[in-house]
Design a protein around this motif. Structure first.
Motif, mmCIF file in Angstrom:
data_model
loop_
_atom_site.group_PDB
_atom_site.id
_atom_site.type_symbol
_atom_site.label_atom_id
_atom_site.label_comp_id
_atom_site.label_asym_id
_atom_site.label_seq_id
_atom_site.Cartn_x
_atom_site.Cartn_y
_atom_site.Cartn_z
ATOM 1 N N ALA A 139 0.774 -1.145 -0.007
ATOM 2 C CA ALA A 139 0.065 0.006 -0.025
ATOM 3 C C ALA A 139 0.982 1.237 -0.012
ATOM 4 C CB ALA A 139 -0.867 -0.211 1.099
ATOM 5 N N ALA A 140 1.935 0.989 0.882
ATOM 6 C CA ALA A 140 2.785 2.519 0.704
ATOM 7 C C ALA A 140 3.385 2.916 -0.644
ATOM 8 C CB ALA A 140 3.760 2.124 1.679
ATOM 9 N N ASP A 141 3.463 1.931 -1.626
ATOM 10 C CA ASP A 141 4.177 2.395 -2.823
ATOM 11 C C ASP A 141 2.822 2.363 -4.196
ATOM 12 O OD1 ASP A 141 6.868 2.412 -1.819
ATOM 13 O OD2 ASP A 141 6.812 0.240 -1.911
ATOM 14 N N ARG A 142 1.615 2.238 -3.633
ATOM 15 C CA ARG A 142 0.680 1.969 -4.683
ATOM 16 C C ARG A 142 0.644 3.296 -5.563
ATOM 17 N NH1 ARG A 142 -3.816 -1.112 -1.490
ATOM 18 N NH2 ARG A 142 -3.041 -3.241 -1.269
ATOM 19 N N VAL A 143 0.713 4.348 -4.966
ATOM 20 C CA VAL A 143 0.623 5.620 -5.804
ATOM 21 C C VAL A 143 1.632 5.962 -6.737
ATOM 22 C CG1 VAL A 143 0.508 8.325 -5.808
ATOM 23 C CG2 VAL A 143 -0.861 7.077 -4.019
ATOM 24 N N ARG A 144 2.767 5.374 -6.239
ATOM 25 C CA ARG A 144 3.887 5.330 -7.147
ATOM 26 C C ARG A 144 3.674 4.665 -8.258
ATOM 27 N NH1 ARG A 144 9.536 3.675 -6.515
ATOM 28 N NH2 ARG A 144 8.622 2.498 -4.453
ATOM 29 N N ALA A 145 3.270 3.128 -7.852
ATOM 30 C CA ALA A 145 3.012 1.986 -9.051
ATOM 31 C C ALA A 145 2.178 2.401 -10.159
ATOM 32 C CB ALA A 145 2.688 0.847 -8.093
ATOM 33 N N PHE A 146 0.837 2.979 -9.523
ATOM 34 C CA PHE A 146 0.079 3.084 -10.538
ATOM 35 C C PHE A 146 0.497 4.534 -11.410
ATOM 36 C CE2 PHE A 146 -3.161 1.225 -7.527
ATOM 37 C CZ PHE A 146 -3.747 0.402 -8.544
ATOM 38 N N SER A 147 1.147 5.224 -10.875
ATOM 39 C CA SER A 147 1.838 6.488 -11.605
ATOM 40 C C SER A 147 2.922 5.770 -12.755
ATOM 41 C CB SER A 147 2.470 7.353 -10.615
ATOM 42 O OG SER A 147 2.821 8.410 -11.671
ATOM 43 N N LEU A 148 3.422 4.824 -12.268
ATOM 44 C CA LEU A 148 4.528 4.400 -13.470
ATOM 45 C C LEU A 148 3.854 3.573 -14.647
ATOM 46 C CD1 LEU A 148 7.419 3.023 -11.111
ATOM 47 C CD2 LEU A 148 7.454 5.055 -12.731
ATOM 48 N N ASN A 149 2.622 2.811 -13.894
ATOM 49 C CA ASN A 149 1.818 2.089 -14.886
ATOM 50 C C ASN A 149 1.237 3.204 -15.984
ATOM 51 O OD1 ASN A 149 0.821 -0.679 -15.656
ATOM 52 N ND2 ASN A 149 -1.152 0.480 -15.396
ATOM 53 N N TYR A 150 0.620 4.204 -15.534
ATOM 54 C CA TYR A 150 -0.034 5.369 -16.178
ATOM 55 C C TYR A 150 1.120 5.790 -17.254
ATOM 56 C CZ TYR A 150 -3.444 8.902 -17.240
ATOM 57 O OH TYR A 150 -4.361 9.721 -17.889
ATOM 58 N N TRP A 151 2.251 6.116 -16.736
ATOM 59 C CA TRP A 151 3.313 6.483 -17.518
ATOM 60 C C TRP A 151 3.533 5.650 -18.710
ATOM 61 C CZ3 TRP A 151 9.292 5.817 -16.909
ATOM 62 C CH2 TRP A 151 9.862 6.868 -17.446
ATOM 63 N N ALA A 152 3.466 4.129 -18.533
ATOM 64 C CA ALA A 152 3.888 3.359 -19.561
ATOM 65 C C ALA A 152 2.712 3.408 -20.343
ATOM 66 C CB ALA A 152 3.848 1.876 -18.728
ATOM 67 N N VAL A 153 1.365 3.607 -20.189
ATOM 68 C CA VAL A 153 0.319 3.632 -20.916
ATOM 69 C C VAL A 153 0.599 4.930 -22.119
ATOM 70 C CG1 VAL A 153 -2.088 4.222 -20.894
ATOM 71 C CG2 VAL A 153 -1.294 2.492 -19.546
ATOM 72 N N ASN A 154 0.904 5.911 -21.483
ATOM 73 C CA ASN A 154 1.035 6.821 -22.264
ATOM 74 C C ASN A 154 2.422 6.891 -23.177
ATOM 75 O OD1 ASN A 154 -0.830 9.268 -21.778
ATOM 76 N ND2 ASN A 154 -0.499 8.335 -19.649
ATOM 77 N N ILE A 155 3.425 6.499 -22.706
ATOM 78 C CA ILE A 155 4.715 6.305 -23.560
ATOM 79 C C ILE A 155 4.246 5.356 -24.854
ATOM 80 C CG2 ILE A 155 6.932 5.218 -23.783
ATOM 81 C CD1 ILE A 155 7.235 6.358 -20.882
ATOM 82 N N GLY A 156 3.609 3.946 -24.411
ATOM 83 C CA GLY A 156 3.251 3.104 -25.494
ATOM 84 C C GLY A 156 2.336 3.593 -26.538
ATOM 85 N N ILE A 324 -1.589 13.886 -11.711
ATOM 86 C CA ILE A 324 -1.725 13.885 -10.472
ATOM 87 C C ILE A 324 -3.124 12.954 -9.960
ATOM 88 C CG2 ILE A 324 -0.242 15.701 -9.745
ATOM 89 C CD1 ILE A 324 -2.683 17.462 -8.969
ATOM 90 N N HIS A 325 -4.078 13.435 -10.856
ATOM 91 C CA HIS A 325 -5.469 12.760 -10.335
ATOM 92 C C HIS A 325 -5.377 11.217 -10.634
ATOM 93 C CE1 HIS A 325 -9.468 11.264 -11.217
ATOM 94 N NE2 HIS A 325 -9.842 12.039 -10.443
ATOM 95 N N ALA A 326 -4.782 10.646 -11.970
ATOM 96 C CA ALA A 326 -4.790 9.343 -12.163
ATOM 97 C C ALA A 326 -4.604 8.414 -11.157
ATOM 98 C CB ALA A 326 -4.289 9.202 -13.698
ATOM 99 N N PRO A 327 -3.116 8.466 -11.012
ATOM 100 C CA PRO A 327 -2.683 7.435 -9.882
ATOM 101 C C PRO A 327 -3.049 7.572 -8.498
ATOM 102 C CG PRO A 327 -0.911 9.177 -10.228
ATOM 103 C CD PRO A 327 -2.077 9.464 -11.291
ATOM 104 N N THR A 328 -3.397 8.823 -7.996
ATOM 105 C CA THR A 328 -3.754 8.981 -6.587
ATOM 106 C C THR A 328 -5.285 8.421 -6.526
ATOM 107 O OG1 THR A 328 -2.835 11.016 -6.385
ATOM 108 C CG2 THR A 328 -4.448 10.689 -4.831
ATOM 109 N N SER A 329 -6.207 8.458 -7.523
ATOM 110 C CA SER A 329 -7.639 7.855 -7.398
ATOM 111 C C SER A 329 -7.428 6.212 -7.752
ATOM 112 C CB SER A 329 -8.553 8.320 -8.638
ATOM 113 O OG SER A 329 -8.002 8.219 -9.943
ATOM 114 N N MET A 330 -6.378 5.904 -8.373
ATOM 115 C CA MET A 330 -6.562 4.334 -8.829
ATOM 116 C C MET A 330 -5.911 3.928 -7.406
ATOM 117 S SD MET A 330 -4.628 4.339 -12.421
ATOM 118 C CE MET A 330 -5.279 4.761 -13.893
ATOM 119 N N SER A 331 -4.940 4.428 -6.737
ATOM 120 C CA SER A 331 -4.497 3.886 -5.418
ATOM 121 C C SER A 331 -5.853 3.887 -4.554
ATOM 122 C CB SER A 331 -3.414 4.857 -4.639
ATOM 123 O OG SER A 331 -2.943 4.278 -3.784
#
Length: 459
Positions: A139-156, A324-331
């Motif tokens: 749980a402590a790393d979820r915001v960061r993880a969802f943010s990185l995943n969102y980053w991959a979505v946009n790069i891809g 800032i909204h996407a990873p925060t709301s996902m977490s």
């Protein structure tokens, strides 16, 4: 410290300390988005290559969106009943097959049906990806993880769309086949590198109602989050739909729009990691409230934009909100969802985005035709403001509605007494308390293993 050294440190801190399984999931997301360009070129394929009318192309696109809406719910159910990994594999194989078929179908009715099937199969994976991420990332790393995943979505997506333009020059059938092959590669990554992550005990705790879809919809607090997410998603849909129409009516060219909208992708690639690091220890109320106000300001100022530079500035504002909204709301969704119903909760959350993708363009077209562009952009600013106030109220300690989920206080922390009302005991990955002071990842991992501390839903 030089700018380069600071950037290198920010990147290292942003990606370190996450489980190996997460990076394989991240890789599969990147590959999947590299091959998702088919739907981006679907309208162009139907009108320019096949000679169908714009209205027919709109119908096919709408059917694709409807399929995605249905898949969000169905996929969530499959994730909980069948498992994360089987749902991912089924989705990837079905998407690869239906995408390949879509490029060779001649009958217009059958083509529309296949497009709907592509929408269903390609979007069924979203609840599975998000549920798996919640399973494997503390749980402590979820915001960061969802943010990185969102980053991959946009790069891809950005890289795939750029390559797709060149591939389409050699024939659209080749475009569909390449997209199909990329999806199969994603499936292979899942098959060989990602084991099932669903916790062994996924039954509802004794004395608690099983979380079917109706139970999820009766979770008033969670449905408020879904509704607020729908409002934000509705605004973010205006970038590729209403904005180019508005700029065109104001006398700007397609090239001008391309330059303006490119700001969105550039900022996401450059700022996703550093901004995630910045919000990492911020309270959820301030983050979501600020995101919505930025979104409201960006679209409101679009009503007075008169140059490419000013349009680019407005895009920058709502892009910062998106980052800032996407990873925060996902977490937050991951923290609110019981382990035994994580897929269905994630599916309902995904439905908010899919519904916005369908409603957003239709609503924008109706308002802009009837009342003008300026009125629509002011309406968007009002929607963003309403969402900001809703998030502020949602995250307030006074907003607890007795729906079984803890409220979040000003620091973004829940008390252990509140957490005792959650529909099930916290899973080990949720049993963590995050200090407001920044500590090393090793100390965070040690605190994660300690079950004696009070949990916190979000940083």
């Amino acid at each position: 410290m030089s700018i380069r050294s600071q950037a290198r440190k920010t990147l290292r801190d942003g990606v370190s300390g996450l489980p190996a399984q997460f990076w394989w999931l991240w890789t599969s997301t990147l590959i999947n988005r590299l091959g998702s360009f088919v739907t981006t070129f679907l309208t162009l394929y139907l009108t320019a290559e096949r000679g169908y009318s714009v209205s027919y192309a709109g119908l096919v696109t709408a059917l694709y969106g409807l399929g995605g809406s249905a898949a969000a719910v169905v996929g969530g159910v499959l994730v909980d009943r069948v498992g994360r990994r089987p749902t991912l594999l089924l989705s990837q194989v079905a998407t690869a097959l239906s995408t390949a078929v879509l490029g060779f179908v001649q009958d217009p009715v059958l083509l529309a049906v296949v497009a709907c099937l592509v929408g269903i199969s390609s979007n069924a994976q979203r609840p599975a990806v998000q549920a798996m991420m919640a399973d494997i990332v503390p749980a402590a790393d979820r915001v960061r993880a969802f943010s990185l995943n969102y980053w991959a979505v946009n790069i891809g997506f950005a890289a795939g769309s750029s390559a797709a333009g060149m591939i389409a020059g050699h024939g659209y059938q080749l475009l569909f086949l390449v997209g199909s092959c990329a999806t199969l590669v994603c499936g292979l990554v899942v098959f060989f590198k990602l084991p099932e992550s669903r916790p062994a005990n996924t039954e509802a705790p004794a004395g608690k109602e099983k979380s079917g879809l109706l139970t999820v919809t009766r979770d008033g607090r969670f449905m408020k989050l879904v509704f607020l997410t729908f409002l934000v998603a509705l605004l973010l849909q205006q970038g590729p739909t209403a904005l180019p129409v508005s700029m065109n009516s104001a006398g700007f060219s397609a090239g001008d729009y391309g330059l303006v909208i490119s700001v969105n992708g550039i900022l996401i690639v450059l700022l996703q990691i550093p901004l995630t690091r910045f919000i990492d220890n911020r309270d959820v109320r301030g983050v979501l409230f600020t995101a919505c106000l930025l979104c409201a300001a960006g679209w409101g100022l679009t009503s007075v934009a008169g140059s490419v530079g000013f349009y680019a500035f407005t895009v920058a504002l709502w892009t910062l909100a998106e980052i800032i909204h996407a990873p925060t709301s996902m977490s937050l969704v991951a923290a609110m969802s019981p382990t035994h119903a994580r897929g269905r909760y994630q599916g309902m959350y995904a439905l908010a985005w899919q519904s916005a993708a369908f409603v957003g363009p239709l609503l924008a077209g109706f308002v802009m035709d009837g009342f003008g562009d300026t009125f629509w952009w002011i309406t968007c600013a009002a929607i963003g403001t309403v969402a900001a106030l809703g998030y502020w109220r949602f995250a307030s300690p006074r907003a607890a509605d007795g729906g079984g989920h803890p409220a979040v206080d000003e620091a973004g922390v829940t008390s252990s007494s509140r957490c005792s009302t959650v529909s099930e005991p916290p899973a080990p990955s949720d049993a963590v308390r995050v200090s407001r002071t920044r500590t090393s990842r090793s100390r965070s991992a040690a605190s994660f293993r300690s079950r004696s501390r009070s949990p916190r839903l979000l940083k």
